[in-house]
Design an enzyme around this catalytic site. Structure first.
Site, PDB file in Angstrom:
ATOM      1  CG  ASP A  53     -27.200 161.080  93.523  1.00  0.00           C
ATOM      2  OD1 ASP A  53     -26.412 161.022  92.643  1.00  0.00           O
ATOM      3  OD2 ASP A  53     -28.035 159.974  93.570  1.00  0.00           O
ATOM      4  CE1 TYR A  58     -32.017 155.897  94.810  1.00  0.00           C
ATOM      5  CE2 TYR A  58     -31.499 158.247  95.199  1.00  0.00           C
ATOM      6  CZ  TYR A  58     -31.202 156.713  94.868  1.00  0.00           C
ATOM      7  OH  TYR A  58     -29.813 156.661  94.701  1.00  0.00           O
ATOM      8  CE  LYS A  83     -28.236 157.863  91.487  1.00  0.00           C
ATOM      9  NZ  LYS A  83     -29.063 158.338  92.358  1.00  0.00           N
ATOM     10  CG  HIS A 113     -30.681 153.628  89.567  1.00  0.00           C
ATOM     11  ND1 HIS A 113     -31.876 154.111  90.268  1.00  0.00           N
ATOM     12  CD2 HIS A 113     -29.787 153.369  90.413  1.00  0.00           C
ATOM     13  CE1 HIS A 113     -31.545 154.381  91.470  1.00  0.00           C
ATOM     14  NE2 HIS A 113     -30.172 153.807  91.968  1.00  0.00           N
TER      15      HIS A 113
END
Ligand code: A2P
Length: 276
Positions: A53, A58, A83, A113
């Site tokens: 994930d 990120y 996401k 997200h």
């Protein structure tokens, strides 16, 4: 949740569209792009994880993709989530960029997200990303019950997943029930409270009684009720330890003791403090 929502081997959640979401995945939030992320994902895949994930926010999709390639596994063997960063204007273009960074031609799950700017504006673009084959399944993250209603209303393809902060201290019973009624799988992030719950005295006591670690107890609490969970770790031994929760069982009494830890009052909210 209906009984057929869990696969026969007890290791995956079957989503509304038939896709199988492995109950345990490696989360890579707060893992910097580069060797640390490549190693964590490689160790997870070597240990037997088949679910990773990540997210555009990120900044580590390239490392996830690299680890996936270096693992030698077939692309289809690994369930990959990313996401949509909702400060970007276009989920379709953002998906194309994710696929380029990841080095794959589709992801398995693509989530909004968080509901910045409203719950529904990104959804047509998410559906378009799925229609173009960039994502097998689409869903949301950090959506409360009102936001789920808003995005589902008029959707050609309702969200299959809502990924939220969920653990024994944040046992969002009303949100979980609402997801159940809508046929949406609630997926748990921060199942260890980003590590803070590992020293909770009740969690430690349940762990000692069960002969498990506090992390395993917290993860099993989710997995045992069919809730997919994505603990983060950059340590090989912990990554391996966390996977073992698929093969253990907590007693009803242990589950009840953990249930007693909720501090949200069984809320329908997805989070206590929105960051947008
Ligand atoms: P690390 O990455 O240094 O191994 P969450 O998944 O709730 O966000 O929690 C992640 C945090 O919990 C990270 O700080 C991670 O540390 C730590 N962690 C993950 N698995 C374990 C484990 N089995 N034992 C102890 N700490 C763990």
């Amino acid at each position: 949740m209906t009984e057929d929502a869990i696969s026969k081997d007890g290791k995956s959640r079957v989503l509304a569209d038939g896709t199988r979401l492995p109950l345990l995945g490696l989360g890579v939030w707060q893992v910097p792009d580069g060797p640390e992320c490549v190693d964590a994902v490689r160790w997870a895949l070597d240990a037997g994880y088949r679910h990773i994930d990540t997210a555009q926010a990120y900044g580590n999709e390239a490392s996830v993709g690299r680890a996936l390639r270096e693992s030698g596994l077939d692309r289809d063997e690994v369930f990959l989530t990313t996401k949509f960063f909702p400060r970007s204007p276009d989920p379709v273009r953002a998906a194309q960029e994710s696929l380029r960074r990841l080095g794959v031609d589709r992801v398995d799950l693509y989530l909004v997200h968080w509901p910045e700017g409203g719950a529904a504006w990104a959804w047509p673009g998410m559906q378009e990303a799925a229609a173009r084959g960039y994502a097998r399944t689409i869903g949301v993250s950090n959506f409360d019950t009102a936001e789920l209603a808003s995005v589902s209303e008029g959707a050609d393809r309702p969200p299959a997943v809502n990924q939220v902060l969920f653990n024994p201290l944040a046992h969002r019973r009303e949100l979980l029930a609402d997801c159940g009624r809508r046929g949406i799988a609630l997926e748990a992030y921060s199942p260890l409270g980003t590590g803070r719950l590992l020293s909770d005295p009740t969690v430690a006591a349940v762990a000692a009684d069960a002969g498990l670690t506090p992390a395993q107890v917290l993860l099993r609490w989710c997995v045992q009720r069919g809730i997919p969970v994505i603990p983060k770790s950059v340590h090989r031994e912990r990554i391996e330890q966390n996977l073992r929760v698929l093969d253990v069982e907590l007693s009803a009494e242990a589950m009840a003791r953990l249930d007693g830890l909720d501090r949200t009052g069984g809320t329908a909210r997805a989070h206590e403090r929105p960051w947008w």
